[in-house]
Scaffold this active site. Sequence first.
Site, mmCIF file in Angstrom:
data_model
loop_
_atom_site.group_PDB
_atom_site.id
_atom_site.type_symbol
_atom_site.label_atom_id
_atom_site.label_comp_id
_atom_site.label_asym_id
_atom_site.label_seq_id
_atom_site.Cartn_x
_atom_site.Cartn_y
_atom_site.Cartn_z
ATOM 1 N N ASP A 60 29.688 0.269 -3.919
ATOM 2 C CA ASP A 60 30.311 1.384 -4.643
ATOM 3 C C ASP A 60 29.289 2.383 -5.196
ATOM 4 O O ASP A 60 29.580 3.107 -6.140
ATOM 5 C CB ASP A 60 31.189 0.848 -5.781
ATOM 6 N N GLU A 61 28.108 2.440 -4.608
ATOM 7 C CA GLU A 61 27.088 3.339 -5.146
ATOM 8 C C GLU A 61 26.159 3.794 -4.021
ATOM 9 O O GLU A 61 25.814 3.024 -3.133
ATOM 10 C CB GLU A 61 26.283 2.594 -6.218
#
Length: 256
Positions: A60-61
Amino acid sequence: CNYEAREFGCRSAMPAFKALELCPGLVILPVRHELYRAEAMRIREIFSEFTPLVEPLSLDEAYLDLSNLNSSGASLAREIRFRINKETGLTGSAGIAPNKLLAKIASDWNKPDGQFEILPGQVSGFMETLPVKRIWGVGKKTGARLAALGATTCGHLQNLSLAQLHTEFGQFGGDLYRLCRGIDQRRVTPNRERKSLSVERTFRADLAGLDEGEFELEKLLGELRNELSVKHAQRKVRVAFVKVKFTDFQQTTAEC
């Protein structure tokens, strides 16, 4: 761990039993890794429409290099976040800055569902009051050593010479000298080689004794071997390590 749960002291990577002690009404959802990977790929497809220079950090990054585009970083970040929300229903936060260090720090500034920009002319003032613990590589032990030297903010740290930092921290001292000034020359690397692979487990009940530990370790080794054979069959393993965490959350690591 969502923001409502964090208000009770819960945090990501905390054992579930500990989180339930802090928040008895906590709702724990089943883990769905395949779903997370699928959503992450949808988001990365959105990223790739804006730039090929995307360096994932986790599911998620990611870092995006948007410096060669005509629009401002802030407007592009808003558009990307809008697209993510429209196409997946998920919110996203963004940090916009001249380098990776500052972008990572800025991305945490207006969570959840916000963004924060550090312009080149604002770097010096921004770093002046920034706590040293916000610099990558500065954990509890390094933070305590810096505090003993009188450096709790990056402004304090800037008062220490390169020679002092090198004497105290070796090669990392040079990194600290640059990072506390907001200097980071690392490029966004789309095809970064993975350096390590690990599997770990937090148990609902503590393991009692060496036999139980060895039994569970063997299962983890099986998972690790499978992961290596499927994704990294051509890679050589240089170092193997085992990390053990105890009831009081102290931990120890052995490697060979």
